[in-house]
Enzyme design. Structure first.
Site, short mmCIF file in Angstrom:
data_model
loop_
_atom_site.label_atom_id
_atom_site.label_comp_id
_atom_site.label_asym_id
_atom_site.label_seq_id
_atom_site.Cartn_x
_atom_site.Cartn_y
_atom_site.Cartn_z
N ARG A 100 10.46 35.50 10.95
CA ARG A 100 11.19 35.84 9.71
C ARG A 100 10.21 36.25 8.61
N SER A 101 9.09 35.54 8.53
CA SER A 101 8.06 35.86 7.54
C SER A 101 7.60 37.31 7.68
N GLY A 147 -2.15 30.18 -7.81
CA GLY A 147 -1.09 30.07 -6.81
C GLY A 147 0.27 30.03 -7.49
N LEU A 256 9.60 38.81 -5.45
CA LEU A 256 9.80 37.45 -4.92
C LEU A 256 11.28 37.12 -4.82
N ARG A 285 19.43 12.47 27.29
CA ARG A 285 18.44 11.38 27.37
C ARG A 285 19.16 10.02 27.52
N LEU A 355 14.22 13.11 19.23
CA LEU A 355 13.52 13.47 20.48
C LEU A 355 12.46 12.45 20.89
N GLU A 380 6.31 31.29 -1.59
CA GLU A 380 7.44 31.89 -2.33
C GLU A 380 7.95 30.96 -3.42
N THR A 382 6.76 26.96 -4.82
CA THR A 382 6.89 25.64 -4.20
C THR A 382 8.21 25.00 -4.62
P1 TGC Z 1 7.47 34.28 -17.41
O1 TGC Z 1 6.65 34.34 -18.65
O2 TGC Z 1 8.59 33.31 -17.30
O3 TGC Z 1 8.05 35.73 -17.11
C1 TGC Z 1 7.22 36.89 -17.13
C2 TGC Z 1 8.13 38.10 -17.02
O4 TGC Z 1 8.77 38.10 -15.74
C3 TGC Z 1 10.20 38.00 -15.87
N1 TGC Z 1 10.65 37.12 -14.79
C4 TGC Z 1 11.25 37.60 -13.69
N2 TGC Z 1 11.61 38.85 -13.37
C5 TGC Z 1 12.20 39.02 -12.18
N3 TGC Z 1 12.45 37.99 -11.34
C6 TGC Z 1 12.09 36.72 -11.63
N4 TGC Z 1 12.34 35.74 -10.77
C7 TGC Z 1 11.47 36.48 -12.86
N5 TGC Z 1 10.98 35.38 -13.49
C8 TGC Z 1 10.49 35.79 -14.65
C9 TGC Z 1 10.41 37.42 -17.26
O5 TGC Z 1 11.68 37.76 -17.74
C10 TGC Z 1 9.29 38.09 -18.02
O6 TGC Z 1 9.66 39.44 -18.23
P2 TGC Z 1 9.18 40.24 -19.55
O7 TGC Z 1 9.75 41.60 -19.36
O8 TGC Z 1 9.74 39.48 -20.73
O9 TGC Z 1 7.69 40.20 -19.52
O10 TGC Z 1 6.51 34.12 -16.18
P3 TGC Z 1 5.38 33.09 -15.88
O11 TGC Z 1 4.11 33.82 -15.66
O12 TGC Z 1 5.39 31.98 -16.91
O13 TGC Z 1 5.83 32.52 -14.46
C11 TGC Z 1 6.92 31.74 -14.26
C12 TGC Z 1 6.90 31.16 -12.81
C13 TGC Z 1 6.04 29.90 -12.75
C14 TGC Z 1 8.34 30.79 -12.53
C15 TGC Z 1 6.38 32.21 -11.80
O14 TGC Z 1 5.05 32.45 -12.00
C16 TGC Z 1 6.56 31.79 -10.38
O15 TGC Z 1 7.61 32.02 -9.80
N6 TGC Z 1 5.51 31.17 -9.72
C17 TGC Z 1 5.53 30.93 -8.30
C18 TGC Z 1 4.59 31.90 -7.60
C19 TGC Z 1 5.12 32.39 -6.29
O16 TGC Z 1 6.27 32.21 -5.94
N7 TGC Z 1 4.28 33.09 -5.55
C20 TGC Z 1 4.71 33.69 -4.31
C21 TGC Z 1 3.65 34.60 -3.76
S1 TGC Z 1 4.21 35.61 -2.44
C22 TGC Z 1 4.43 34.57 -1.16
O17 TGC Z 1 4.34 33.38 -1.23
C23 TGC Z 1 4.80 35.23 0.10
S2 TGC Z 1 5.14 34.16 1.40
C24 TGC Z 1 5.37 35.35 2.53
C25 TGC Z 1 6.14 35.02 3.70
O18 TGC Z 1 7.42 35.00 3.64
O19 TGC Z 1 5.49 34.90 4.74
P1 FAD Z 2 -0.79 25.23 -6.25
O1 FAD Z 2 -0.16 26.18 -7.20
O2 FAD Z 2 -2.21 24.86 -6.45
O3 FAD Z 2 0.10 23.91 -6.20
C1 FAD Z 2 -0.37 22.68 -5.61
C2 FAD Z 2 0.70 21.61 -5.91
O4 FAD Z 2 0.84 21.47 -7.34
C3 FAD Z 2 2.08 21.99 -5.39
O5 FAD Z 2 2.77 20.84 -4.96
C4 FAD Z 2 2.77 22.57 -6.62
O6 FAD Z 2 4.18 22.48 -6.59
C5 FAD Z 2 2.18 21.67 -7.72
N1 FAD Z 2 2.27 22.33 -9.02
C6 FAD Z 2 1.66 23.48 -9.44
N2 FAD Z 2 2.01 23.76 -10.70
C7 FAD Z 2 2.88 22.80 -11.08
C8 FAD Z 2 3.60 22.53 -12.28
N3 FAD Z 2 3.52 23.34 -13.34
N4 FAD Z 2 4.38 21.44 -12.33
C9 FAD Z 2 4.50 20.62 -11.24
N5 FAD Z 2 3.84 20.81 -10.08
C10 FAD Z 2 3.04 21.88 -10.01
N6 FAD Z 2 0.97 34.67 -1.39
C11 FAD Z 2 1.04 36.03 -1.56
O7 FAD Z 2 0.79 36.55 -2.64
N7 FAD Z 2 1.36 36.83 -0.50
C12 FAD Z 2 1.63 36.34 0.73
O8 FAD Z 2 1.95 37.10 1.65
C13 FAD Z 2 1.56 34.92 0.93
N8 FAD Z 2 1.77 34.40 2.17
C14 FAD Z 2 1.58 33.06 2.36
C15 FAD Z 2 1.63 32.53 3.66
C16 FAD Z 2 1.39 31.18 3.89
C17 FAD Z 2 1.42 30.64 5.28
C18 FAD Z 2 1.13 30.31 2.79
C19 FAD Z 2 0.91 28.83 3.00
C20 FAD Z 2 1.06 30.82 1.51
C21 FAD Z 2 1.26 32.20 1.28
N9 FAD Z 2 1.13 32.75 -0.01
C22 FAD Z 2 1.22 34.11 -0.19
C23 FAD Z 2 0.70 31.91 -1.13
C24 FAD Z 2 1.81 31.03 -1.69
O9 FAD Z 2 2.70 31.77 -2.46
C25 FAD Z 2 1.15 29.93 -2.54
O10 FAD Z 2 0.54 29.04 -1.61
C26 FAD Z 2 2.14 29.20 -3.43
O11 FAD Z 2 2.60 30.03 -4.46
C27 FAD Z 2 1.53 27.91 -4.04
O12 FAD Z 2 0.27 28.14 -4.56
P2 FAD Z 2 -0.97 27.15 -4.15
O13 FAD Z 2 -0.97 27.02 -2.68
O14 FAD Z 2 -2.18 27.68 -4.82
O15 FAD Z 2 -0.58 25.75 -4.74
#
Ligand code: TGC
Ligand code: FAD
Length: 401
Positions: A100-101, A147, A256, A285, A355, A380, A382
């Site tokens: 799925r990823s 992250g 995202l 079992r 299991l 995506e 935490t």
């Molecule tokens: P913040 O200051 O709240 O907002 C900045 C600007 O972004 C807008 N916005 C959004 N727009 C679209 N969708 C959303 N969900 C949005 N959330 C916020 C917001 O309106 C603002 O727009 P503008 O025009 O006013 O500038 O943003 P922040 O920097 O304080 O961040 C908030 C936070 C913590 C929620 C965000 O950084 C976050 O979601 N952090 C988690 C990071 C994350 O999810 N990383 C994922 C990486 S990719 C991955 O993990 C792939 S896994 C792949 C696989 O499936 O294998």
């Molecule tokens: P951190 O941000 O360091 O967090 C560590 C711990 O602290 C977590 O429990 C978190 O919830 C907690 N924490 C952090 N901030 C706060 C807060 N403000 N309040 C309370 N708790 C907090 N990223 C991409 O860009 N592209 C990809 O394709 C991608 N693929 C991935 C595939 C895998 C297998 C994995 C494991 C990760 C992937 N990622 C990808 C990265 C993923 O999005 C990050 O791992 C994730 O966003 C968390 O960041 P971190 O691991 O640095 O943890």
């Protein structure tokens, strides 16, 4: 007023008859993916292997099934509904979260930004071959020190006097990184330049000079998925490599939303696979002269797993209907990503306990799903970050920092 039916038999796989809420077309698409998973994905693990590989070998088959960029339209994409995309994610993740990823990253994280924010040239150059599974994409947002807070990224994009862009920095934990043909990389621009330090997205062919993607090894989770670092060492790109339609963090965060939506559905597939494995095992079992399914404590576990999985599936379907109706809001995606992944992890752990010792081996799919879900819980956004997104939505107070 209807009188409840007393059924002769109930489908243990769909006790709430959620299938009855799906259209014929949705059922057809769902069943096609279910068959593909049974024929092609499940056998990957048939020998109890813990292989570390990648569904990349199936990329063209995913393409032929219309699974890549499935919910996008034009440029060779299938133009399916959000719900159909979600249902496909459920089936793929019932096979393996890594599968799925692969499909999520290709469609929602690599193709979506090109489709939504790219130039006509970007779309024509990349989308048809990505939809066919001939070109692989990845999405570089996370860095080693950024992250959960990707806005703190250190990767930079500078403008050369010629108008070219020069990218420097590195990305971490990037799915499909070392097998990608194209990377969508997010970088911070020069604060004194025309973009005033805003984050911009770049379409980076992975054969660009200065680009490398060392693979991350020793994972015990998502072993059927390639995870890599991306290194950008003065990667020089033409002026038109930037995604014209995205400026600021809104760009990457919008991508995202698409992937988190698919994960909310996908987690239900992993949970279902674990529940079904435990149900089957419990009927076979024998202990104390009886199937363990005849013990009240085991039945309680089976029922809890079934109820949790069905509730999560209803939640995902509701999300799909809202997305198709154009009413879905981002905190609602966080609700479902957060709760369904936590639910699936809990179901996997409970199934593992049913299991017994067999639950710790890869002869059964449960511990593989359980280990995979630890990554899904973290990536995506935490569980904690989605909790805070929802906390902010209901209180109006941001509690991130
Ligand atoms: P913040 O200051 O709240 O907002 C900045 C600007 O972004 C807008 N916005 C959004 N727009 C679209 N969708 C959303 N969900 C949005 N959330 C916020 C917001 O309106 C603002 O727009 P503008 O025009 O006013 O500038 O943003 P922040 O920097 O304080 O961040 C908030 C936070 C913590 C929620 C965000 O950084 C976050 O979601 N952090 C988690 C990071 C994350 O999810 N990383 C994922 C990486 S990719 C991955 O993990 C792939 S896994 C792949 C696989 O499936 O294998
Ligand atoms: P951190 O941000 O360091 O967090 C560590 C711990 O602290 C977590 O429990 C978190 O919830 C907690 N924490 C952090 N901030 C706060 C807060 N403000 N309040 C309370 N708790 C907090 N990223 C991409 O860009 N592209 C990809 O394709 C991608 N693929 C991935 C595939 C895998 C297998 C994995 C494991 C990760 C992937 N990622 C990808 C990265 C993923 O999005 C990050 O791992 C994730 O966003 C968390 O960041 P971190 O691991 O640095 O943890």
């Amino acid at each position: 007023m209807g009188t409840p039916r007393i059924p002769a038999e109930i489908d243990p796989r769909d006790v709430l008859a959620i299938d009855s809420l799906l259209s014929d077309q949705e059922l057809l698409g769902r069943d096609t993916v279910r068959r593909f998973v049974a024929d092609r994905v499940t056998p990957m693990w048939a020998s109890g292997s813990t292989r570390a590989g990648s569904p990349v070998e199936m990329a063209r088959e995913f393409g032929a099934l219309g699974l890549l960029g499935m919910h996008l339209d034009g440029y060779g994409c299938a133009g399916a509904s959000a719900t159909e995309y979600g249902l496909a994610c459920t089936e793929l993740e019932a096979g393996d979260s890594g599968v799925r990823s692969f499909v999520s990253v290709q469609g929602s994280l690599a193709m979506f930004p090109i489709w939504a924010f790219g130039s006509e040239d970007h779309k024509a150059r990349w989308l048809p071959s990505m939809a066919a599974g001939e070109s692989i994409g990845c999405f570089g947002l996370t860095e080693a020190d950024s992250g959960s807070d990707p806005a703190s990224m250190r990767t930079t994009a500078r403008r050369a006097p010629t108008g070219d862009w020069i990218l420097d920095g590195s990305k971490m934990w990037i799915t499909n990184g070392s097998i990608a043909d194209v990377a969508v990389v997010w970088a911070r621009t020069d604060p004194d330049g025309p973009d005033e330090g805003r984050v911009r997205g770049f379409v980076v062919p992975t054969d660009s000079r200065g680009f490398s993607a060392p693979e991350i090894h020793r994972k015990v989770s998502l072993r059927a998925s390639v995870t890599s670092e991306l290194v950008l060492d003065s990667v020089r790109l033409p002026a038109d490599a930037v995604l014209p339609g995205a400026s600021g963090m809104r760009g990457p965060l919008s991508c995202l939303n698409e992937a988190r939506f698919g994960i909310a559905f996908g987690a239900c597939g992993a949970a279902r696979a674990c529940y079904e494995s435990a149900l089957h095992y419990a009927t076979q079992r024998i202990q104390f002269g009886q199937p363990i399914a005849s013990f009240q404590l085991t039945q309680a576990k089976l029922v809890q797993m079934m109820v949790a999985t069905q509730k999560g599936t209803l939640l995902a379907l509701h999300l799909g209907r809202m997305k198709d109706a154009g009413t879905l809001a981002t905190p609602q995606i966080s609700f479902a990503k957060m709760d369904n992944v936590a639910m699936a992890l809990e179901v996997a752990r409970t199934a593992r306990s049913v299991l017994g010792a067999n639950g710790i081996t890869t002869e059964y799919p449960v511990i593989r799903h359980m280990n995979n879900l630890e990554s899904v819980y973290t990536y995506e956004g935490t569980n904690e970050i989605h909790t805070l997104i929802l906390g902010q939505a209901i209180t109006g107070i941001a509690a991130f920092g």
